[in-house]
Write an enzyme that holds these catalytic residues in place. Sequence first.
Site, PDB file in Angstrom:
ATOM      1  N   TYR A  55     -15.313   7.348   8.515  1.00  0.00           N
ATOM      2  CA  TYR A  55     -15.863   8.687   8.701  1.00  0.00           C
ATOM      3  C   TYR A  55     -17.061   8.630   9.639  1.00  0.00           C
ATOM      4  O   TYR A  55     -17.844   7.675   9.608  1.00  0.00           O
ATOM      5  CB  TYR A  55     -16.273   9.288   7.354  1.00  0.00           C
ATOM      6  CG  TYR A  55     -15.098   9.839   6.570  1.00  0.00           C
ATOM      7  CD1 TYR A  55     -14.552  11.078   6.877  1.00  0.00           C
ATOM      8  CD2 TYR A  55     -14.520   9.106   5.529  1.00  0.00           C
ATOM      9  CE1 TYR A  55     -13.469  11.579   6.174  1.00  0.00           C
ATOM     10  CE2 TYR A  55     -13.437   9.601   4.822  1.00  0.00           C
ATOM     11  CZ  TYR A  55     -12.914  10.838   5.152  1.00  0.00           C
ATOM     12  OH  TYR A  55     -11.833  11.336   4.465  1.00  0.00           O
TER      13      TYR A  55
ATOM     14  N   ARG B  43      11.227  -9.619  -8.839  1.00  0.00           N
ATOM     15  CA  ARG B  43      10.499  -9.036  -7.715  1.00  0.00           C
ATOM     16  C   ARG B  43      10.416  -7.522  -7.863  1.00  0.00           C
ATOM     17  O   ARG B  43      10.195  -6.805  -6.898  1.00  0.00           O
ATOM     18  CB  ARG B  43      11.179  -9.430  -6.403  1.00  0.00           C
ATOM     19  CG  ARG B  43      11.108 -10.940  -6.122  1.00  0.00           C
ATOM     20  CD  ARG B  43      11.670 -11.301  -4.752  1.00  0.00           C
ATOM     21  NE  ARG B  43      13.110 -11.128  -4.712  1.00  0.00           N
ATOM     22  CZ  ARG B  43      14.003 -12.089  -4.967  1.00  0.00           C
ATOM     23  NH1 ARG B  43      13.578 -13.288  -5.335  1.00  0.00           N
ATOM     24  NH2 ARG B  43      15.295 -11.868  -4.875  1.00  0.00           N
TER      25      ARG B  43
ATOM     26  N   ASN C  81     -11.832  -0.199  -3.930  1.00  0.00           N
ATOM     27  CA  ASN C  81     -10.421  -0.551  -4.093  1.00  0.00           C
ATOM     28  C   ASN C  81     -10.223  -2.059  -4.133  1.00  0.00           C
ATOM     29  O   ASN C  81      -9.405  -2.566  -4.917  1.00  0.00           O
ATOM     30  CB  ASN C  81      -9.588   0.041  -2.963  1.00  0.00           C
ATOM     31  CG  ASN C  81      -9.633   1.549  -2.890  1.00  0.00           C
ATOM     32  OD1 ASN C  81      -9.550   2.136  -1.817  1.00  0.00           O
ATOM     33  ND2 ASN C  81      -9.770   2.200  -4.027  1.00  0.00           N
TER      34      ASN C  81
ATOM     35  N   CYS D 171      -4.499   7.603  -3.271  1.00  0.00           N
ATOM     36  CA  CYS D 171      -4.640   6.831  -2.033  1.00  0.00           C
ATOM     37  C   CYS D 171      -4.053   5.435  -2.244  1.00  0.00           C
ATOM     38  O   CYS D 171      -3.217   4.992  -1.483  1.00  0.00           O
ATOM     39  CB  CYS D 171      -6.104   6.756  -1.618  1.00  0.00           C
ATOM     40  SG  CYS D 171      -6.812   8.342  -1.107  1.00  0.00           S
TER      41      CYS D 171
END
Length: 343
Positions: free
Chosen positions: A277, A192, A245, A212
Site C-alpha cells: 500500500y 496428498r 500470516n 485472503c
Amino acid sequence: MIANGIMGTSMTRGSIVQSYLDLIRTVLAQGTWQSNRTGIRTLSLPGAMLRFDLTQGFPALTTRKLAFRSAMGELVGFLRGYRNAANFRSLGCRVWDQNANDNALWLNNPFRLGVDDLGPLYGVQWRAWPAYKEIDLTHPQHEAQTQRAQAQGFQPLCTLSDPAGHPRLLLYKAIDQLRSCLDTLMSDPTSRRILFHGWNWAQLDEMALPPCHLLYQFLANPETRELSLCLYIRSNDLGLGAPFNLAEGAALLTLMGHLSGYRPRWFTYFIGDAHIYENHLPMLETQLKRAPYPAPRLSLSPRIPSYAETGQYTPEWLEQIQPEDFILEAYQHHPSLTAPMAV
C-alpha cells in the site's frame, strides 16, 4: 532458500527475514501501481513465493517488532471458529475491529448480525464448513445414498422439489476441516489430500472480508517424521498482513506437528497478488535500511501433550490452546514501526 521465486540450496537463520525483505525490494522494482476497493493505491506484483526451513528458525519479522501475541490471538480465534471481533479482542487481538465496525459496505450488509460481527469467515469455515447433500428420491439407490450420508454425519433437513418437480431430500453437516486434516495425519499420513480452505462461494457475501489466506495443504513424511505446509494467499498486504500470516502459518504447522508426532520442516508461502500500500512505503523503506537479526525459535507450552513423547492423540488441543502457549524464544528485533491498515 526460495526468495522471489528463485531456489537456492540452503537457508540460515539470518536469511529467513532477508527473503521477505528481498520480496519487498522485488515488488518495489517490478510492481505496477493499481487502484483497489480501499481507495489507497497499491504497488502490485502477480505471483510470488517464499520458502522457509523451520529447522533454521521461526519466520518472525526482526526489522521491526512483530505483534506476536496479537498474531497468536488471531490464530487461536480461528482455531475456535470465532466470528466476532470481541472474541478476538479477548485473546489480545484487535486487528478485526475496523473490518467489523468501520467498513461501510459491511455495515450496510443485511447479513451482519450487529456490533463486532464479522460473518462466517476463516475459522468458521475451518471448523464448521456448511455442507449439504441432495438425494434424488426417485433414484433407485436413494435409500442406500441416504444411509451412507447419515453414516457420514449428515442429518436430514427437509424435502424439496427440483425444477422438474422431482422430490429431493436435503441433508446437512458442519465439516470440521482442520480436525479432519489432523485425523488424516494420524490415519493416512502419506495422503496428498490433507488440506483445508476457506473460500466458500456460497457465503462470501456474508463475510466482512473474503479470505485472503485460503488454502492450506499439509505434507507429511513418516520416514523422516517431518511435516510441511504449503499456504496459498490470493491477496497479500506485504507491509502488515504478510508478517502476521507468516507467523500464524508457521505456528499452525508447529501445532499440527506437535499433536500428530511430526517435526515442522518446510513452510512454503504462495502469493497471488503481492502488494504494498502506498501509505506503507515509509515503514517498509525504513525496514530495508535495517539489518535483520537471526530468526527466533518457536516452542509450545509443556502443558500441551506431544504425541511423539506420550503416544496419546489429543486433538482437543486445537480448541484448548491459548495464545500464551506459543512461546517465541531469543527474539531480537528493531524498534516498532506503524502504518494504517487499509479497510
